[in-house]
Design an enzyme around this catalytic site. Structure first.
Site, PDB file in Angstrom:
ATOM      1  N   CYS A 149      28.832 -18.959   5.125  1.00  0.00           N
ATOM      2  CA  CYS A 149      28.779 -17.500   4.905  1.00  0.00           C
ATOM      3  C   CYS A 149      29.755 -16.719   5.785  1.00  0.00           C
ATOM      4  O   CYS A 149      30.163 -15.614   5.434  1.00  0.00           O
ATOM      5  CB  CYS A 149      27.361 -16.989   5.122  1.00  0.00           C
ATOM      6  N   HIS A 242      27.557 -10.154   7.906  1.00  0.00           N
ATOM      7  CA  HIS A 242      28.302 -10.740   9.036  1.00  0.00           C
ATOM      8  C   HIS A 242      29.529  -9.880   9.343  1.00  0.00           C
ATOM      9  O   HIS A 242      30.366  -9.634   8.471  1.00  0.00           O
ATOM     10  CB  HIS A 242      28.782 -12.148   8.686  1.00  0.00           C
TER      11      HIS A 242
END
Ligand SMILES: NC(=O)c1ccc[n+]([C@@H]2O[C@H](COP(=O)([O-])OP(=O)(O)OC[C@H]3O[C@@H](n4cnc5c(N)ncnc54)[C@H](OP(=O)(O)O)[C@@H]3O)[C@@H](O)[C@H]2O)c1
Length: 353
Positions: A149, A242
């Site tokens: 990710c 993120h």
């Protein structure tokens, strides 16, 4: 596009739930079989510790979770896998051997030489590895994978920069959300009011996977991109999204304006083909000094969560270097969204039969 029947391994986990959330109304991918580990035999609505404010779509809440066995997915053209890596290592090849196409979120097979590691805007040609994989392993359709990710947003942003300006070195520092660790993930007493400057095996994965995705396909194999990368990964008390800072050194002069232009105008095969999960603009650049921010920007774009959001694009230590901050939604662009986009690309290119 013809109708595609899909199964989902790891359906109850953090990423599995994002598939359920994204595939409820897909125009041609129909999620028909949900598979789990300990939750096999239970109704999905009882087994899943549901993480979204929207309720579980009714058609899935009533579905019984099946054991992770190819017989459970008989009739499915495609299997999405959101299994932990240790489980994926043996389970995914069993599904491929049974004739299914598998698109995996797990790291188990990402770096196998004959397995494509896909971000459809960057490396659609890497799907060609499936042809040698099928021949070598005797599988009808085979395994394709999607990246960690943290890599997805990073590689997406690096692609137009590296295409525009030859780069030598990239230094990356991440601030990774809690949902990246799955459910229940990091203990609350470890992360509230805290930052943890270590995520096991993550820094190696970020560098190696980014180089494979940004590499070129030659003579049936991927030659990794030669850029030097230094990566530091941190876990922060954010639920989704993120953030990363990227510092890049180039072998030619580079201007922030030129970099912004390259990122904003970047489009890939999914945009050309108008695939349903393709955002109009894969990279959105913000001009404000205090953006992107996870809470405000993680669901940006025409397909919410599928665009990387960049800000603070500025000169580095000299006129051959750049610095910027990027954000991408880890369970959408960083997981289920990129896998669904890969499935759409595979369908469009005839890889799903
Ligand atoms: N979270 C992210 O942002 C993210 C992003 C990209 C990639 N990934 C990768 O995606 C995968 C899933 O991550 P996650 O965060 O969703 O993990 P998770 O929340 O821990 O979920 C794991 C899922 O796998 C199932 N499972 C576990 N062991 C199994 C076994 N032996 N056989 C069959 N099913 C089994 C679990 O089912 P039961 O509950 O029924 O046991 C659950 O549905 C991992 O490989 C992860 O590295 C995660």
């Amino acid at each position: 596009m013809r109708e595609i029947r899909a199964g989902l391994l790891g359906a109850t986990g953090a990423v599995g739930q994002r598939y359920i959330n994204m595939l409820g109304h897909h125009p041609f991918i129909h999620l028909e079989v949900l598979m789990g580990g300990e939750s096999a035999g239970k109704k999905y609505g009882e087994a899943a510790h549901w993480l979204f404010s929207d309720p579980i779509p009714e058609q899935f809440a009533r579905t019984t979770v099946q054991a992770a066995n190819p017989t459970a997915a008989k009739g499915c053209d495609l299997i999405f896998s959101a299994l932990p890596s240790e489980a994926a290592k043996d389970i995914e090849p069993k599904f491929a051997a049974a004739g299914h196409a598998v698109i995996s979120e797990a790291s188990a097979h990402r770096m196998d030489a004959d397995v494509p590691l896909m971000i459809p805007e960057i490396n659609p040609d890497h799907l060609d590895l499936l042809n040698s994989q099928r021949k070598r392993r005797g599988w009808k359709k085979g395994i394709a994978t999607t990246p960690n990710c943290t890599v997805t947003g990073l590689a997406l942003v690096m692609k137009p920069l590296l295409d525009a300006f030859p780069a030598e070195k990239a230094i990356v520092t991440t601030m990774q959300a809690l949902s990246g660790a799955g459910f229940p993930g990091v203990a609350s007493l470890s992360i509230i009011e805290n930052v943890i400057p270590y995520i096991k095996n993550e820094e190696e994965k970020v560098a190696n996977e980014a180089k494979k995705i940004l590499g070129s396909l030659r003579d049936g194999a991927v030659k990794p991109n030669g850029i030097l990368m230094g990566v530091s990964c941190n876990r922060v008390p954010v639920i989704d999204g993120h953030m990363e800072t990227l510092y890049c050194e180039f072998s030619t002069k580079v201007s922030p304006e030129g970099a912004i232009r390259a990122m904003e105008t970047f489009r890939g095969m999914p945009q050309k083909l108008k695939l349903p999960t393709a955002p109009d603009q894969p990279i959105i650049v913000r001009r404000e000094n205090d953006r992107p921010q996870p809470r405000l920007d993680r669901l940006s774009g025409s397909v919410p969560g599928m665009s990387a959001v960049v800000g603070r694009v500025r000169r580095g230590v000299d006129d051959k270097s750049l610095q910027l901050t990027l954000l991408s939604h880890n369970t959408v662009r960083g997981a289920a969204g990129t896998a669904i986009l890969t499935a759409e690309l595979m369908a469009a290119k005839g890889y799903l039969g």
